[in-house]
Design a protein around this motif. Structure first.
Motif, PDB file in Angstrom:
ATOM      1  N   GLY A 607      62.182   2.009  54.178  1.00 29.19           N
ATOM      2  CA  GLY A 607      62.965   0.840  53.781  1.00 29.19           C
ATOM      3  C   GLY A 607      62.424   0.222  52.511  1.00 29.19           C
ATOM      4  O   GLY A 607      61.218   0.260  52.243  1.00 29.19           O
ATOM      5  N   TYR A 608      63.304  -0.308  51.690  1.00 30.62           N
ATOM      6  CA  TYR A 608      62.935  -1.059  50.485  1.00 30.62           C
ATOM      7  C   TYR A 608      63.392  -2.495  50.673  1.00 30.62           C
ATOM      8  O   TYR A 608      64.557  -2.767  50.940  1.00 30.62           O
ATOM      9  CB  TYR A 608      63.613  -0.465  49.242  1.00 30.62           C
ATOM     10  CG  TYR A 608      63.168   0.938  48.903  1.00 30.62           C
ATOM     11  CD1 TYR A 608      64.049   1.860  48.378  1.00 30.62           C
ATOM     12  CD2 TYR A 608      61.843   1.343  49.115  1.00 30.62           C
ATOM     13  CE1 TYR A 608      63.657   3.156  48.061  1.00 30.62           C
ATOM     14  CE2 TYR A 608      61.420   2.623  48.806  1.00 30.62           C
ATOM     15  CZ  TYR A 608      62.335   3.531  48.283  1.00 30.62           C
ATOM     16  OH  TYR A 608      61.936   4.793  47.961  1.00 30.62           O
ATOM     17  N   TRP A 609      62.470  -3.432  50.532  1.00 31.15           N
ATOM     18  CA  TRP A 609      62.738  -4.872  50.738  1.00 31.15           C
ATOM     19  C   TRP A 609      62.356  -5.611  49.450  1.00 31.15           C
ATOM     20  O   TRP A 609      61.186  -5.656  49.073  1.00 31.15           O
ATOM     21  CB  TRP A 609      61.942  -5.380  51.928  1.00 31.15           C
ATOM     22  CG  TRP A 609      62.455  -6.684  52.450  1.00 31.15           C
ATOM     23  CD1 TRP A 609      62.234  -7.921  51.967  1.00 31.15           C
ATOM     24  CD2 TRP A 609      63.296  -6.853  53.591  1.00 31.15           C
ATOM     25  NE1 TRP A 609      62.888  -8.861  52.708  1.00 31.15           N
ATOM     26  CE2 TRP A 609      63.551  -8.238  53.725  1.00 31.15           C
ATOM     27  CE3 TRP A 609      63.873  -5.995  54.510  1.00 31.15           C
ATOM     28  CZ2 TRP A 609      64.339  -8.764  54.742  1.00 31.15           C
ATOM     29  CZ3 TRP A 609      64.659  -6.524  55.513  1.00 31.15           C
ATOM     30  CH2 TRP A 609      64.883  -7.886  55.627  1.00 31.15           C
ATOM     31  N   GLY A 610      63.333  -6.179  48.766  1.00 37.86           N
ATOM     32  CA  GLY A 610      63.098  -6.810  47.472  1.00 37.86           C
ATOM     33  C   GLY A 610      62.554  -8.218  47.591  1.00 37.86           C
ATOM     34  O   GLY A 610      62.942  -8.998  48.461  1.00 37.86           O
ATOM     35  N   ALA A 611      61.621  -8.523  46.695  1.00 42.22           N
ATOM     36  CA  ALA A 611      61.153  -9.898  46.545  1.00 42.22           C
ATOM     37  C   ALA A 611      61.976 -10.560  45.446  1.00 42.22           C
ATOM     38  O   ALA A 611      63.093 -10.142  45.144  1.00 42.22           O
ATOM     39  CB  ALA A 611      59.664  -9.902  46.204  1.00 42.22           C
ATOM     40  N   ARG A 612      61.469 -11.576  44.790  1.00 41.29           N
ATOM     41  CA  ARG A 612      62.208 -12.238  43.711  1.00 41.29           C
ATOM     42  C   ARG A 612      62.187 -11.351  42.469  1.00 41.29           C
ATOM     43  O   ARG A 612      61.163 -10.804  42.095  1.00 41.29           O
ATOM     44  CB  ARG A 612      61.590 -13.598  43.402  1.00 41.29           C
ATOM     45  CG  ARG A 612      62.413 -14.432  42.413  1.00 41.29           C
ATOM     46  CD  ARG A 612      61.757 -15.784  42.190  1.00 41.29           C
ATOM     47  NE  ARG A 612      61.762 -16.568  43.417  1.00 41.29           N
ATOM     48  CZ  ARG A 612      62.767 -17.338  43.812  1.00 41.29           C
ATOM     49  NH1 ARG A 612      63.849 -17.421  43.056  1.00 41.29           N
ATOM     50  NH2 ARG A 612      62.700 -18.025  44.923  1.00 41.29           N
ATOM     51  N   LEU A 613      63.324 -11.176  41.824  1.00 40.58           N
ATOM     52  CA  LEU A 613      63.453 -10.326  40.644  1.00 40.58           C
ATOM     53  C   LEU A 613      62.969 -11.091  39.410  1.00 40.58           C
ATOM     54  O   LEU A 613      63.533 -12.132  39.058  1.00 40.58           O
ATOM     55  CB  LEU A 613      64.916  -9.898  40.447  1.00 40.58           C
ATOM     56  CG  LEU A 613      65.188  -8.950  39.287  1.00 40.58           C
ATOM     57  CD1 LEU A 613      64.527  -7.601  39.532  1.00 40.58           C
ATOM     58  CD2 LEU A 613      66.688  -8.777  39.097  1.00 40.58           C
ATOM     59  N   PRO A 614      61.906 -10.596  38.716  1.00 40.30           N
ATOM     60  CA  PRO A 614      61.423 -11.298  37.520  1.00 40.30           C
ATOM     61  C   PRO A 614      62.468 -11.282  36.407  1.00 40.30           C
ATOM     62  O   PRO A 614      63.372 -10.450  36.367  1.00 40.30           O
ATOM     63  CB  PRO A 614      60.184 -10.473  37.119  1.00 40.30           C
ATOM     64  CG  PRO A 614      59.843  -9.664  38.319  1.00 40.30           C
ATOM     65  CD  PRO A 614      61.109  -9.418  39.043  1.00 40.30           C
ATOM     66  N   ASP A 615      62.311 -12.229  35.474  1.00 36.04           N
ATOM     67  CA  ASP A 615      63.277 -12.320  34.371  1.00 36.04           C
ATOM     68  C   ASP A 615      63.216 -11.098  33.468  1.00 36.04           C
ATOM     69  O   ASP A 615      64.211 -10.751  32.822  1.00 36.04           O
ATOM     70  CB  ASP A 615      63.011 -13.583  33.546  1.00 36.04           C
ATOM     71  CG  ASP A 615      63.282 -14.842  34.359  1.00 36.04           C
ATOM     72  OD1 ASP A 615      62.708 -15.890  34.029  1.00 36.04           O
ATOM     73  OD2 ASP A 615      64.066 -14.765  35.321  1.00 36.04           O
ATOM     74  N   ASP A 616      62.054 -10.431  33.388  1.00 36.69           N
ATOM     75  CA  ASP A 616      61.918  -9.293  32.470  1.00 36.69           C
ATOM     76  C   ASP A 616      62.273  -7.955  33.132  1.00 36.69           C
ATOM     77  O   ASP A 616      62.056  -6.901  32.555  1.00 36.69           O
ATOM     78  CB  ASP A 616      60.477  -9.230  31.932  1.00 36.69           C
ATOM     79  CG  ASP A 616      59.451  -9.108  33.056  1.00 36.69           C
ATOM     80  OD1 ASP A 616      59.843  -9.266  34.233  1.00 36.69           O
ATOM     81  OD2 ASP A 616      58.269  -8.876  32.738  1.00 36.69           O
ATOM     82  N   ALA A 617      62.801  -7.984  34.368  1.00 36.15           N
ATOM     83  CA  ALA A 617      63.183  -6.750  35.046  1.00 36.15           C
ATOM     84  C   ALA A 617      64.689  -6.765  35.284  1.00 36.15           C
ATOM     85  O   ALA A 617      65.310  -7.821  35.367  1.00 36.15           O
ATOM     86  CB  ALA A 617      62.459  -6.616  36.385  1.00 36.15           C
TER      87      ALA A 617
END
Length: 658
Positions: A607-617
């Motif tokens: 499973g892949y569980w995302g955290a907060r997406l940075p502005d530079d990604a």
């Protein structure tokens, strides 16, 4: 929901008649979606004047439909309106035509609107959503409920796709309207209650109170014999109507509420309803006034004044017949039947009962014919054709029964029994048609699970639901290991047996509220609401364990296992509005990536569980190389993984693309 005609031997105490009148009235005119479609940007001279005239048409259509028709015709006769203004003007014209009783004209206008929408696919989704909702309202008002429900469903799909508060408001209106169709035309208050509750849940999620919706919900609860819940909903509707300044709905709520009063004498209740009737006449509100007059007739009958009760019922019928108000007409006819019966005029009571029965039969017959036409258009194979022939044969049999019923109308007891049997037969037949249509369009033929089309609609609805702060909705994508080898070695019959066994095990392992579907081929999809990472891991392990089994073949036994990938919706923690990663299809692509990773070892899950997406990604970059997104994506797995090697491999692959 058409009111079922009670047997003539039913008790006629004041309490029975009060309850009967509460279950008979119309549930308020279908809620309209916001009519102010986005005004086209134009610099042409006079554009603001044209927009003002179109807005004036929408203001007139409800209380002065004839004037609205004349204004719409004048606007359309000019011939210079652009497509968006033309569709909006026709929407006003169509609803006004239905309100003055010109149903055939209203349906013709609806057909032209549908043609315009088909010819101009480039129209913005926000505009198309409102145009399709108005198309459904025209068809609904003209009695074309099957086509109206399809338009409402299309409106819900567009609203789920575009999101935002306006789309939620439209979805609330459409769910309400679909509930009215199930209550008024399909004799299915249970199904209607589900749609009303969905609409109320959406309304509360944006802190929106709709007095009309609450009123519809309350009346339907009375149909389900849930009096206390209906009383609470009526009180909420009264409060919402007062806060919104909606006098029309407020008066209808008070009229219905008075019929449940048990601590007032009949003269006091009659006087209160007469006061409400006077206010409805001043608005005007012909439909609400007709319902109140019918209630007054019942109370006058209970008070021992049958002649006055008959006069009030006659006024109610005349008022309901002025417009396209089928439910108010049924209510008035029931009051006429009771009044004539109280006066001993059995012949007149039978004539009105037969008239009401014919109206209901005609409405149900039209609904069934529309369903048959749609089935015939979408199902061309031999099985569907045979089913259609069987339904036509049932129609012929029913026609013969109707001829027999006309010969038996001389006897009161025989007529009442026949009407009751016909009502039950129609209800059972309608529910059977509904189930058959749902099975044809939403179920996978082999496994009996939801198919991809039905799963997509459910995922659209799930994506707009808010999850708990510490949880998200989760997608599980499941693939049978070495399925091609099973087919190649043991034959497709063995592969089909594995698919059926897997679907049964998957259905047993999942919770009642989970979405379980065959996504395609040997892939299955499960969607669960409100899970945290720990719960998602536990469910993934349980699904893998439950689906593993031994296949018995002529050549011996063979172990059958699955691989599973999971990802949450939305994938990242608090993504921006309208962001790619907020959509369920992004989570599905992530789950597919995780499934691909699980296939490296098989018989396990990743499973892949995302955290907060940075502005530079970017979301697309994370999708391509999730295990390289250190600190952005948490990797969950049933088997030990080598984070450093996998991250290095992902980074090498990412570098190769630069």
């Amino acid at each position: 929901m058409p009111a079922r005609l009670p047997p003539m031997s039913m008790p006629t105490t004041p309490l029975h008649r009060c309850l009967k009148l509460l279950l008979a009235p119309a549930l308020v005119v279908a809620l309209a979606a916001p009519t102010a479609a986005p005004a086209p940007s134009t610099a042409a001279t006079g554009a603001s004047t044209v927009d003002a005239m179109i807005d004036r048409c929408f203001e007139l259509r409800r209380n002065r439909p004839r004037q609205a028709l004349e204004l719409a015709e004048a606007l359309l006769a000019d011939g210079t309106l652009d497509v968006e203004r033309r569709i909006k003007t026709m929407s006003c014209q169509g609803i006004a035509a239905a309100l003055v009783g010109e149903d055939a004209r209203a349906v013709a206008i609806a057909d032209r609107i549908a043609q315009e929408l088909e010819r101009h696919p480039q129209l913005p989704d926000e505009y198309r959503m409102r145009a399709v909702s108005n198309l459904g309202a025209i068809l609904h008002s003209a009695g074309q409920v099957y086509r109206a429900e399809k338009a409402y469903a299309e409106t819900l799909r567009i609203g789920a796709r575009i999101g935002g508060k306006d789309a939620v408001l439209v979805q609330i209106s459409m769910l309400n309207n679909i509930g009215l169709i199930h209550a008024d035309y399909l004799d299915s208050p249970q199904a209607a209650d589900g749609y009303f509750q969905q609409a109320l849940a959406l309304a509360r999620s944006i802190e929106h109170e709709s007095s009309q919706l609450l009123y519809n919900f309350a009346i339907n609860r009375l149909r389900l014999d849930e009096r206390e819940a209906a009383l609470r909903a009526l009180d909420e509707a009264a409060k919402a109507a007062d806060e919104a300044g909606s006098v029309l709905v407020g008066l209808r709520v008070r009229s219905a509420r008075l019929m449940l009063e048990r601590d007032q004498r009949l003269p006091e209740l009659i006087a209160a309803l007469e006061g409400i009737r006077g206010q409805q006449s001043n608005l005007p509100d012909p439909a609400g006034e007709a319902a109140t007059l019918a209630r007054i007739s019942v109370l006058l009958d209970a008070a021992g004044q049958p002649a006055q009760a008959l006069a009030s019922a006659q006024d109610a019928f005349a008022m309901a017949s002025q417009g396209h108000n089928p439910q108010e007409t049924y209510q008035a006819l029931q009051a006429l039947i009771d009044a004539h019966a109280a006066l001993g005029d059995t012949r007149a009571a039978l004539e009105h009962a037969a008239r009401m029965h014919r109206m209901k039969l005609d409405a149900l017959r039209q609904q069934r014919l529309d369903m048959l036409a749609d089935l015939q258009a979408r199902n061309q194979d031999a099985v569907s054709q045979r089913e259609l022939e069987r339904v036509r044969y049932e129609d012929r049999i029913h026609s013969l029964k109707e001829q027999q019923s006309r010969l038996l109308r001389t006897a009161v007891l025989a007529l009442s029994m026949l009407l009751a049997l016909a009502a039950v037969a129609f209800g059972l037949m309608q529910r059977r048609r509904h189930r058959q249509l749902r099975v044809v369009s939403e179920r996978d033929a082999l496994t009996g699970l939801a198919n991809r089309h039905a799963a997509t609609a459910a995922l659209n609805a799930l994506a707009v639901q808010r999850s708990r702060d510490d949880a998200r909705h989760v997608l599980f994508l499941i693939d049978i290991d070495h399925f091609k080898q099973i087919n190649d070695t043991h034959g497709h019959h063995a592969g089909d047996a594995v698919l059926v066994e897997m679907s049964n095990r998957l259905r047993t392992a999942c919770r009642p509220g989970d979405l379980v579907a065959r996504w395609g081929g040997e892939e299955f999809l499960v969607a669960c609401a409100d899970l945290d990472p720990g719960q998602a891991k536990a469910i993934a392990g349980r699904l893998c364990e439950a689906m593993a089994h031994t296949l018995e073949t002529a050549d011996g036994t063979r172990a059958v296992t699955v691989s599973l990938g999971l990802a949450p919706i939305p994938f990242f923690d608090v993504p921006p509005e309208d962001h790619l990663a907020r959509r369920w299809d992004y989570a599905l692509r992530m789950a597919d990536r995780a499934l691909y990773a699980a296939k490296e070892q098989r018989d396990g899950w990743v499973g892949y569980w995302g955290a907060r997406l940075p502005d530079d990604a970017t979301a697309e970059a994370v999708l391509e190389y999730p295990e390289a997104a250190d600190g952005i994506v948490t990797v969950l797995s049933s088997h030990p993984r080598e984070p450093a090697r996998l991250r290095a491999q992902s980074l090498r692959e990412a570098g190769a693309q630069l």
